[in-house]
Design a protein around this motif. Structure first.
Motif, short mmCIF file in Angstrom:
data_model
loop_
_atom_site.label_atom_id
_atom_site.label_comp_id
_atom_site.label_asym_id
_atom_site.label_seq_id
_atom_site.Cartn_x
_atom_site.Cartn_y
_atom_site.Cartn_z
N THR A 114 -57.64 76.15 -3.23
CA THR A 114 -57.17 76.93 -4.37
C THR A 114 -58.37 77.14 -5.27
O THR A 114 -59.25 76.28 -5.37
N SER A 115 -58.44 78.27 -5.94
CA SER A 115 -59.62 78.55 -6.76
C SER A 115 -59.74 77.58 -7.93
O SER A 115 -60.84 77.19 -8.31
N LEU A 116 -58.63 77.15 -8.52
CA LEU A 116 -58.70 76.21 -9.63
C LEU A 116 -58.85 74.76 -9.17
O LEU A 116 -59.45 73.95 -9.87
N GLY A 117 -58.29 74.42 -8.01
CA GLY A 117 -58.36 73.05 -7.52
C GLY A 117 -59.65 72.78 -6.77
O GLY A 117 -60.67 72.40 -7.35
N THR A 118 -59.63 73.01 -5.48
CA THR A 118 -60.81 72.74 -4.67
C THR A 118 -61.95 73.72 -4.95
O THR A 118 -63.10 73.44 -4.62
N GLY A 119 -61.64 74.84 -5.60
CA GLY A 119 -62.70 75.76 -6.00
C GLY A 119 -63.68 75.12 -6.97
O GLY A 119 -64.86 75.47 -7.01
N ALA A 120 -63.21 74.13 -7.74
CA ALA A 120 -64.10 73.42 -8.67
C ALA A 120 -65.19 72.65 -7.92
O ALA A 120 -66.33 72.56 -8.39
N TYR A 121 -64.84 72.12 -6.75
CA TYR A 121 -65.84 71.42 -5.94
C TYR A 121 -66.92 72.41 -5.48
O TYR A 121 -68.11 72.13 -5.56
N GLU A 122 -66.45 73.54 -5.00
CA GLU A 122 -67.38 74.55 -4.49
C GLU A 122 -68.33 75.02 -5.59
O GLU A 122 -69.54 75.17 -5.36
N LYS A 123 -67.81 75.22 -6.79
CA LYS A 123 -68.66 75.65 -7.91
C LYS A 123 -69.72 74.60 -8.23
O LYS A 123 -70.87 74.94 -8.51
N GLN A 124 -69.35 73.32 -8.20
CA GLN A 124 -70.33 72.27 -8.48
C GLN A 124 -71.39 72.19 -7.39
O GLN A 124 -72.57 71.99 -7.67
N ARG A 141 -63.20 75.75 3.34
CA ARG A 141 -62.18 75.92 2.31
C ARG A 141 -60.82 75.35 2.69
O ARG A 141 -60.05 74.96 1.83
N SER A 142 -60.48 75.38 3.94
CA SER A 142 -59.21 74.77 4.35
C SER A 142 -59.33 74.34 5.80
O SER A 142 -60.02 74.97 6.58
#
Length: 179
Positions: A114-124, A141-142
């Motif tokens: 999800t962009s808000l959930g696991t997307g935070a990991y990707e951004k970091q 991503r999944s």
């Protein structure tokens, strides 16, 4: 032809292993806002209920998943990083780069994206890799819908049902795909 050195970055949310970890943990979750005494007391009670402070399996769940994965890839440089605990995602990325890794394959313990959930990991990961010049990365991503994962759960559930007729197995709706 030059072959780039690849490494695995295993990512997890993180969980406090002691009551002393609660303030930094909650402060991280709250994007730098320090929790109130009441919020700390509430979370402490919640963790007391699930036996967080003495349940090593619960505290070490991500580390155990990581170790299991590493048995499948024993020669690949790897690191584990947490979104809200130490070692941080940035520390894990830096560790891989210091090991000479040029391409990082990142996977999150959560099976879905999800962009808000696991997307935070990707951004970091992206922000930290950006500090290292030519290092690249792929972000898985999944993985919940991969055939091998589905086959694993089908067999695990079937084995459990056939071996023990009197035990109920309960899965979270988020941790197993529809099969």
């Amino acid at each position: 032809m030059k072959v780039e050195k690849k490494g695995l970055l295993f990512l997890s949310y993180g969980s406090p292993s002691s009551k002393e970890d609660l303030v930094p943990y909650m402060t991280s979750i709250r994007h730098g806002r320090v929790p109130t005494e009441g919020e700390i007391a509430n979370l402490t009670r919640r963790y007391d209920v699930i036996d967080q402070w003495s349940n090593l399996e619960l505290q070490k769940m991500a580390e155990n998943q990581y170790k299991t994965l590493m048995t499948l890839l024993p020669t690949m440089p790897s690191a584990i990083g947490y979104l809200h605990m130490k070692p941080s995602i940035a520390e894990a990325v830096d560790s891989l780069v210091h090991q000479g890794v040029e391409h990082i394959i990142a996977i999150v313990t959560a099976p879905f994206f999800t962009s808000l959930g696991t997307g935070a990991y990707e951004k970091q990961v992206q922000a930290t890799i950006g500090k290292h010049g030519a290092v690249t990365f792929d972000f898985i991503r999944s993985w919940w819908d991969q055939p091998a994962f589905t086959e694993y759960w089908e067999k695990a559930v079937a084995d459990c049902v056939s071996a023990t007729k009197d035990i109920f197995v309960i899965f979270s709706a988020h941790s197993i795909p529809l099969i």
